[in-house]
Design a protein around this motif. Sequence first.
Motif, short mmCIF file in Angstrom:
data_model
loop_
_atom_site.label_atom_id
_atom_site.label_comp_id
_atom_site.label_asym_id
_atom_site.label_seq_id
_atom_site.Cartn_x
_atom_site.Cartn_y
_atom_site.Cartn_z
N MET A 1 0.84 -1.12 -0.02
CA MET A 1 0.02 0.04 0.06
C MET A 1 0.89 1.30 0.02
N SER A 2 0.53 2.26 -0.76
CA SER A 2 1.29 3.35 -0.91
C SER A 2 1.13 4.27 0.50
N ARG A 3 1.83 5.49 0.58
CA ARG A 3 1.77 6.25 1.57
C ARG A 3 0.55 6.94 1.45
N SER A 4 0.01 6.80 2.90
CA SER A 4 -1.21 7.52 3.21
C SER A 4 -1.07 9.28 3.40
N TYR A 5 -2.32 9.95 2.93
CA TYR A 5 -2.37 11.25 2.79
C TYR A 5 -2.07 11.87 4.13
N GLY A 6 -2.54 11.05 5.19
CA GLY A 6 -2.59 11.61 6.57
C GLY A 6 -3.54 12.44 6.89
N GLN A 7 -4.58 12.72 6.05
CA GLN A 7 -5.54 13.89 6.02
C GLN A 7 -7.03 13.16 6.82
N TYR A 8 -7.64 13.51 7.51
CA TYR A 8 -9.01 13.00 7.85
C TYR A 8 -10.10 13.75 7.32
N CYS A 9 -10.07 13.27 5.97
CA CYS A 9 -11.05 13.69 4.94
C CYS A 9 -11.50 12.62 4.22
N GLY A 10 -12.81 12.45 3.90
CA GLY A 10 -13.41 11.16 3.23
C GLY A 10 -12.59 11.07 1.91
N LEU A 11 -12.37 12.10 1.35
CA LEU A 11 -11.82 11.92 -0.19
C LEU A 11 -10.22 11.40 -0.17
N ALA A 12 -9.66 11.87 1.12
CA ALA A 12 -8.25 11.44 1.20
C ALA A 12 -8.15 10.13 1.64
N ARG A 13 -9.11 9.64 2.43
CA ARG A 13 -9.08 8.16 3.03
C ARG A 13 -9.64 7.17 2.12
N ALA A 14 -10.61 7.76 1.18
CA ALA A 14 -11.04 6.76 -0.08
C ALA A 14 -9.76 6.45 -1.01
N LEU A 15 -9.09 7.74 -1.20
CA LEU A 15 -7.88 7.62 -2.09
C LEU A 15 -6.83 6.81 -1.46
N ASP A 16 -6.59 6.90 -0.24
CA ASP A 16 -5.70 6.16 0.58
C ASP A 16 -5.90 4.43 0.20
N VAL A 17 -7.21 4.11 0.06
CA VAL A 17 -7.72 2.72 -0.54
C VAL A 17 -7.59 2.51 -1.96
#
Lengths: 211, 211
Positions: free
Chosen positions: B1-17
């Motif tokens: 898995m790539s590096r997380s954006y580290g943002q508590y935001c739905g879009l950022a967490r969706a893109l983390d996945v």
Amino acid sequence: MSRSYGQYCGLARALDVVGDRWNLLIVRQLLMAPARYRELLDGLPGVATNLLADRLRDLETAGVVERRLAEEGNAIVYALTPWGAGLREPVEGLIRWSTPLMVRGPGGDRFRAEWLVVALPALLGDKPAVRRPSTLGIAVDGHLLQVAATRSGIAVSPHDGRDLDAVVRADASIVLGLAAGVLDLDDTRGLVDIDGDEAAVRAVFNPPAPS
Amino acid sequence: MSRSYGQYCGLARALDVVGDRWNLLIVRQLLMAPARYRELLDGLPGVATNLLADRLRDLETAGVVERRLAEEGNAIVYALTPWGAGLREPVEGLIRWSTPLMVRGPGGDRFRAEWLVVALPALLGDKPAVRRPSTLGIAVDGHLLQVAATRSGIAVSPHDGRDLDAVVRADASIVLGLAAGVLDLDDTRGLVDIDGDEAAVRAVFNPPAPS
DNA sequence: CCGCATCCTCATGGATACTG
DNA sequence: CAGTATCCATGAGGATGCGG
């Protein structure tokens, strides 16, 4: 610009344009309002400045973003083109899809209350129409947002000073859970502080119908 | 898995996945049907085999994809979990958004008729309800798909042999333009070959209302 | 064959320093 | 303020190997 997938498929071509890292988060920032370079850096914690510059160039070339001259003279402002603004629909879809990832809470992630300006309409939009127009304040993380609910829809923005029918104070994860309908006001006593007309709050954060 | 954006935001967490390269294209393949590893390789031209294995592991860990044992014994089949299938909405949104990128035609990109099984419902879904149930064939690139239009919605799949009210033969870019409503049948004479009940075709590929 | 794992090269991303 | 330039770590892409 990154390597193309080389597939004649709408999803692949969309990702050729906005699939690179940070691109959709830049779009998220610009869906709130046009912004200067420095504002984008602030609203995108973790981005490297060279990457932001690269991505803005790519998005401008692709026709998603345009540079404008700010009204006060010579400052540059970035804004979405009409086509770029069309990304609101898929972005909101991803935000709705992410609900299970958000109800866990922020963990160590950074948070900006302004992000709720994009997230709340995405989560509230598919609720039944509000019964009567009202304006709520959402106090979260030291910031105050306003949710203007009318019969034609719901608009979320930073508070502009107008009168509020009620103010809701809660953690971001609670606000998101309520907006997504996975929490309801009756199950969050003690976690949500309502000041003002509670009925106006219930008209927006509609508790799920009991089964 | 790539590096997380580290943002508590739905879009950022969706893109983390699902934001890593190839992930949403894997989801596209599985939105059509569960598939074996080899079928995924075939349906994702350009992917490196090690990357496909990595991404499938990531998506399984995240709860988007699950491995199943095929009915005939010991073969492994990949399928979307219910949550993973929820990506259909944002994927369809990106496909609709990509219309301006698709009407230019395929250029040198590779094309699989099966991709239309995901794209056509996305483009046809927001059309006015069909006037009467019908089943069309779409002949493109040597493959025959069927579009089953009922009052409850539109389903697209490979042709299963049933009777067709009409068959439409055209290039993929024409079919997509018609489905998206940026082309209409009267402007594409000579590019579209209709065999059978033309009215049934018009009921699905509804020409835009004249202005 | 199928379903991956390993190895190697090179493009991309990330952090920091620097400039007009 | 609004970006460039630089350097290094990481990840993608391609070929190939290998057990079942």
